[in-house]
Motif scaffolding. Structure first.
Motif, short mmCIF file in Angstrom:
data_model
loop_
_atom_site.label_atom_id
_atom_site.label_comp_id
_atom_site.label_asym_id
_atom_site.label_seq_id
_atom_site.Cartn_x
_atom_site.Cartn_y
_atom_site.Cartn_z
N SER A 1 0.80 -1.23 0.00
CA SER A 1 0.00 0.00 0.00
C SER A 1 0.83 1.29 0.00
CB SER A 1 -0.97 -0.02 1.18
OG SER A 1 -1.90 1.01 1.05
N PRO A 2 1.86 1.42 0.84
CA PRO A 2 2.63 2.67 0.80
C PRO A 2 3.29 2.94 -0.55
CG PRO A 2 3.13 1.45 2.81
CD PRO A 2 2.28 0.56 1.96
N LEU A 3 3.84 1.90 -1.15
CA LEU A 3 4.47 2.07 -2.45
C LEU A 3 3.42 2.38 -3.52
CD1 LEU A 3 7.09 1.89 -4.17
CD2 LEU A 3 6.48 -0.50 -4.60
N LEU A 4 2.30 1.68 -3.47
CA LEU A 4 1.24 1.92 -4.45
C LEU A 4 0.63 3.30 -4.30
CD1 LEU A 4 -0.49 -1.58 -4.52
CD2 LEU A 4 1.00 -0.57 -6.26
N ASP A 5 0.56 3.79 -3.06
CA ASP A 5 0.03 5.15 -2.84
C ASP A 5 0.95 6.20 -3.48
OD1 ASP A 5 -2.17 4.21 -1.48
OD2 ASP A 5 -1.27 4.47 0.51
N LYS A 6 2.27 5.93 -3.48
CA LYS A 6 3.21 6.87 -4.09
C LYS A 6 3.24 6.75 -5.61
CE LYS A 6 6.40 6.76 -0.17
NZ LYS A 6 7.70 6.25 0.29
N LEU A 7 3.34 5.51 -6.10
CA LEU A 7 3.53 5.30 -7.53
C LEU A 7 2.23 5.25 -8.34
CD1 LEU A 7 6.35 2.59 -7.59
CD2 LEU A 7 6.55 5.05 -7.94
N GLY A 8 1.15 4.86 -7.69
CA GLY A 8 -0.12 4.70 -8.39
C GLY A 8 -0.55 5.92 -9.19
N PRO A 9 -0.62 7.10 -8.57
CA PRO A 9 -1.04 8.28 -9.33
C PRO A 9 -0.04 8.67 -10.43
CG PRO A 9 -1.25 8.66 -6.97
CD PRO A 9 -0.54 7.36 -7.14
N MET A 10 1.26 8.49 -10.18
CA MET A 10 2.27 8.85 -11.18
C MET A 10 2.18 7.95 -12.42
SD MET A 10 5.81 9.88 -9.23
CE MET A 10 6.16 8.22 -8.73
N LEU A 11 1.91 6.66 -12.20
CA LEU A 11 1.87 5.70 -13.30
C LEU A 11 0.47 5.49 -13.85
CD1 LEU A 11 4.31 3.03 -11.82
CD2 LEU A 11 4.82 4.82 -13.49
N PRO B 1 -4.71 1.73 -11.37
CA PRO B 1 -6.02 1.74 -10.70
C PRO B 1 -5.85 1.72 -9.18
CG PRO B 1 -5.68 -0.32 -11.92
CD PRO B 1 -4.50 0.54 -12.18
N ASP B 2 -6.90 2.09 -8.48
CA ASP B 2 -6.86 2.17 -7.02
C ASP B 2 -7.01 0.80 -6.34
OD1 ASP B 2 -6.47 4.88 -6.99
OD2 ASP B 2 -8.62 5.34 -6.92
N ASP B 3 -7.43 -0.21 -7.07
CA ASP B 3 -7.66 -1.53 -6.48
C ASP B 3 -6.32 -2.22 -6.23
OD1 ASP B 3 -8.49 -4.01 -5.70
OD2 ASP B 3 -9.77 -4.37 -7.45
N LYS B 4 -5.85 -2.12 -4.98
CA LYS B 4 -4.53 -2.66 -4.62
C LYS B 4 -4.49 -4.18 -4.69
CE LYS B 4 -3.23 1.36 -2.05
NZ LYS B 4 -4.07 2.23 -1.32
N GLU B 5 -5.58 -4.82 -4.31
CA GLU B 5 -5.61 -6.29 -4.37
C GLU B 5 -5.52 -6.77 -5.81
OE1 GLU B 5 -8.62 -8.30 -2.16
OE2 GLU B 5 -7.96 -7.47 -0.25
N MET B 6 -6.16 -6.06 -6.72
CA MET B 6 -6.09 -6.43 -8.13
C MET B 6 -4.66 -6.26 -8.66
SD MET B 6 -6.57 -5.06 -11.73
CE MET B 6 -6.46 -3.43 -11.18
N LEU B 7 -3.98 -5.20 -8.23
CA LEU B 7 -2.59 -4.98 -8.65
C LEU B 7 -1.68 -6.08 -8.10
CD1 LEU B 7 -2.38 -1.11 -8.24
CD2 LEU B 7 -2.45 -2.41 -10.38
N VAL B 8 -1.91 -6.48 -6.87
CA VAL B 8 -1.12 -7.57 -6.27
C VAL B 8 -1.40 -8.87 -7.02
CG1 VAL B 8 -0.86 -9.00 -4.20
CG2 VAL B 8 -0.87 -6.51 -4.01
#
Length: 177
Positions: free
Chosen positions: A35-45, A48-55
């Protein structure tokens, strides 16, 4: 395929098949860690907001890459999938520089370095041509062969033209006599 490749590829791939399958089946805990990494990189890249789907997607990449590498079918593609999925996994899961407890920091640093070693193995697998020439060499060699054949064809054409010219000259001389 050499004996070493036949043994090494499945050994390297096993950890990714197991980890990928676990991430696809149980993404919750890994999503919390990422979550911390996705919160930083998600908007830049633009992720999507669905972290479980990204995992799950990352786990699927590891699972497919591991299966490709282990079976020897498209092992270079498998190595690339593994390498690409291992980078965010390592950054999210083993950020030892953020740990304050020395024991936890040492444990995470060890895991981080282990993943770097696995990344090195995956990168090697992604460039291993199994003893056959790679695409770059094949393209360069095709160019060399084409140039050599063109030079040979030009030389042959010049020789044939000279012979034809001599034959024509002889024919003209015979006609005049």
């Amino acid at each position: 395929m050499t004996v070493v490749r036949r043994i090494a590829r499945p050994l390297l791939a096993a950890v990714f098949v197991v980890a990928g399958l676990d991430a696809v089946r149980h993404p919750g805990g890994k999503a919390n860690v990422a979550s911390p990494l996705l919160d930083k990189l998600g908007p830049m890249l633009g992720l999507p907001d669905d972290k479980e789907m990204l995992v799950r997607a990352n786990g699927a990449a590891q699972l497919v890459g591991g299966a490709l590498l282990a079976t020897g079918r498209l092992p270079r593609v498998g190595g690339l999938l593994i390498a690409g999925s291992l980078i965010p996994t390592t950054l999210a899961g083993h950020a030892f520089w953020e740990k304050s407890d020395p024991a936890e920091r040492a444990k995470q640093r060890t895991q981080f370095l282990k993943n770097l070693g696995l990344l090195g193995g995956a990168l090697l697998a992604s460039v291993d041509t199994d003893g056959k020439p790679g695409l770059v060499w094949r393209a360069q060699n095709a160019g060399r062969v084409t140039r050599r054949e063109a030079r040979h064809a030009a030389k042959t054409a010049r020789r044939e033209a000279r012979l034809a010219q001599k034959q024509a000259h002889i024919t003209v001389q015979d006609a005049l006599n």
